[in-house]
Motif scaffolding. Sequence first.
Motif, short mmCIF file in Angstrom:
data_model
loop_
_atom_site.label_atom_id
_atom_site.label_comp_id
_atom_site.label_asym_id
_atom_site.label_seq_id
_atom_site.Cartn_x
_atom_site.Cartn_y
_atom_site.Cartn_z
N MET A 182 69.46 86.81 70.32
CA MET A 182 70.70 86.77 69.56
C MET A 182 71.82 87.52 70.26
O MET A 182 72.99 87.13 70.18
CB MET A 182 70.45 87.35 68.16
N GLU A 183 71.48 88.63 70.96
CA GLU A 183 72.50 89.35 71.70
C GLU A 183 73.05 88.52 72.86
O GLU A 183 74.24 88.55 73.16
CB GLU A 183 71.93 90.68 72.21
N VAL A 184 72.15 87.76 73.50
CA VAL A 184 72.60 86.87 74.58
C VAL A 184 73.51 85.78 74.00
O VAL A 184 74.55 85.44 74.57
CB VAL A 184 71.40 86.24 75.30
N LEU A 185 73.13 85.24 72.85
CA LEU A 185 73.95 84.21 72.21
C LEU A 185 75.33 84.75 71.88
O LEU A 185 76.34 84.07 72.08
CB LEU A 185 73.25 83.71 70.94
N LYS A 186 75.39 85.98 71.37
CA LYS A 186 76.69 86.59 71.05
C LYS A 186 77.52 86.77 72.32
O LYS A 186 78.72 86.47 72.33
CB LYS A 186 76.48 87.93 70.35
N ALA A 187 76.89 87.27 73.39
CA ALA A 187 77.61 87.45 74.65
C ALA A 187 78.11 86.12 75.19
O ALA A 187 79.23 86.01 75.72
CB ALA A 187 76.71 88.15 75.67
N ALA A 188 77.30 85.08 75.06
CA ALA A 188 77.72 83.75 75.51
C ALA A 188 78.89 83.26 74.67
O ALA A 188 79.84 82.65 75.21
CB ALA A 188 76.55 82.77 75.40
N GLY A 189 78.86 83.52 73.36
CA GLY A 189 79.98 83.15 72.51
C GLY A 189 81.26 83.87 72.88
O GLY A 189 82.36 83.28 72.84
N ASP A 190 81.13 85.13 73.26
CA ASP A 190 82.31 85.89 73.70
C ASP A 190 82.91 85.29 74.96
O ASP A 190 84.14 85.22 75.10
CB ASP A 190 81.93 87.36 73.94
N ARG A 191 82.06 84.87 75.88
CA ARG A 191 82.57 84.25 77.12
C ARG A 191 83.26 82.93 76.81
O ARG A 191 84.30 82.61 77.38
CB ARG A 191 81.43 84.03 78.12
N GLU A 192 82.68 82.17 75.89
CA GLU A 192 83.31 80.89 75.53
C GLU A 192 84.65 81.13 74.86
O GLU A 192 85.62 80.39 75.09
CB GLU A 192 82.37 80.10 74.62
N ALA A 193 84.73 82.17 74.01
CA ALA A 193 86.00 82.48 73.35
C ALA A 193 87.06 82.88 74.36
O ALA A 193 88.27 82.70 74.11
CB ALA A 193 85.79 83.60 72.34
N ALA A 194 86.62 83.40 75.51
CA ALA A 194 87.55 83.79 76.56
C ALA A 194 87.91 82.63 77.48
O ALA A 194 88.63 82.82 78.48
CB ALA A 194 86.96 84.94 77.38
N GLY A 195 87.41 81.43 77.16
CA GLY A 195 87.78 80.25 77.91
C GLY A 195 86.79 79.79 78.95
O GLY A 195 87.07 78.84 79.71
N HIS A 196 85.60 80.40 79.01
CA HIS A 196 84.59 80.02 80.01
C HIS A 196 83.61 79.01 79.39
O HIS A 196 83.33 79.06 78.20
CB HIS A 196 83.82 81.24 80.49
N HIS A 197 83.08 78.13 80.23
CA HIS A 197 82.06 77.19 79.77
C HIS A 197 80.69 77.78 80.05
O HIS A 197 80.40 78.24 81.16
CB HIS A 197 82.18 75.84 80.49
N VAL A 198 79.82 77.79 79.03
CA VAL A 198 78.48 78.34 79.14
C VAL A 198 77.46 77.25 78.86
O VAL A 198 77.61 76.47 77.91
CB VAL A 198 78.28 79.51 78.15
N VAL A 199 76.41 77.19 79.68
CA VAL A 199 75.27 76.32 79.40
C VAL A 199 74.25 77.15 78.63
O VAL A 199 73.78 78.18 79.10
CB VAL A 199 74.64 75.78 80.69
N HIS A 200 73.92 76.69 77.43
CA HIS A 200 73.05 77.46 76.54
C HIS A 200 71.58 77.08 76.73
O HIS A 200 71.18 75.95 76.47
CB HIS A 200 73.45 77.23 75.08
N MET A 201 70.80 78.08 77.19
CA MET A 201 69.35 77.92 77.32
C MET A 201 68.65 79.12 76.69
O MET A 201 67.51 79.41 77.00
CB MET A 201 68.97 77.78 78.79
N GLU A 202 69.35 79.83 75.81
CA GLU A 202 68.82 81.07 75.26
C GLU A 202 68.16 80.91 73.90
O GLU A 202 67.28 81.72 73.54
CB GLU A 202 69.94 82.14 75.17
N VAL A 203 68.55 79.93 73.11
CA VAL A 203 68.06 79.83 71.73
C VAL A 203 67.12 78.64 71.59
O VAL A 203 67.41 77.55 72.11
CB VAL A 203 69.23 79.69 70.74
N GLY A 204 66.01 78.84 70.88
CA GLY A 204 65.06 77.76 70.65
C GLY A 204 65.47 76.90 69.49
O GLY A 204 64.84 76.92 68.43
#
Length: 368
Positions: A1-23
């Motif tokens: 969940m912490e990784v998901l939150k960090a990924a969300g923060d990066r996306e909010a900053a305008g970066h594209h993230v490939v999500h492989m962290e959540v099942g």
Amino acid sequence: MEVLKAAGDREAAGHHVVHMEVGQPGAPAPRPVLAAARAALKDGRFRYTDALGIRALRERIAAHYGEAYGTEVAADRIAVTTGSSAGFNLAFLAAFDPGNRIALATPGYPAYRNLLGALGLEVVNIETSADSGYVMTPEMLVAAHERAPLAGVLIASPGNPTGTVMHPDALRTLVQTAERLGIRFISDEIYHGLVYAGIAETALKHARHAIVVNSFSKYYCMTGWRIGWMVLPEDLVRPIERIAQNLYISAPDISQRAAVAAFDATEELEAVKAGYAANRQLLLDKLPAIGFDDFFPVDGAFYVYASVRRFSNDSVDFTRRMLDEAGVAATPGPDFDRERGHAWMRFSFAGTGEDMAEAVARLGRWLG
């Protein structure tokens, strides 16, 4: 969940993230489920149901065991739950007393350990290895029981984070050993239906007294509906019912009505599974060339549990840098294995094929 939150923060900053962290399945709930929910909404009246679930769903789940496994299960032994998470809570509360020792295979799903600890139960971690096929063996269980008596053992097949599937004979001998020793057997079967190599057998084939926990979240693509089920031995049906009444009264009425239709969506769900299988093959083909050439057998579920030792001795730091520098989010291993997890990480391949291809390309550039 912490990784998901960090990924969300990066996306909010305008970066594209490939999500492989959540099942979590990338596909929506199947069409028959959505249609059943829409039909229920026309009525507009949703109430508490029986704590064990509506009769139609319990009967349909019972029929599923005959269809899928050739095993007869009475509807009266089915308890509908608010996802598998509630199922584990109910099982631990009803089957054990504070101070009891419960054996778990490691690496394994961290919520087991966290819930058991919160309830005052002692977790006994049993390390698996390549020599045992990355599963718990009867010999391991006997040795742990001899050191100090065990009250229970919990097994997941396919497993999270590994995706490892127990051979039916291995499951049978482990169940029979537990029964002989008087150890309560709990079988996590939430990834049944998602098997690519081998056979995922239900523990009910071998032990009428086993507790089986399953869910509509994974194969049936219904994570947010919060709906799952348990198959119980007769002596636990009434205790589970009483505890459930006090904890949450009942699973959501609309989710129960919709879940009845999930068993009519096999063709659609098998197409989703075919997508996972293609993603799995892509990762098995490409990850070794990037440097991830040491991983557990990817028999089922939608995970690759891979070693990062070639790159780092700290998978938490490695996954943080991978997110920041490559834009790929995955889960570090310490959640799954406190002793050895620093050298491992979990990739989820439940997303789209395009995302998997992009992730592999990004990792190749980053590590190349």
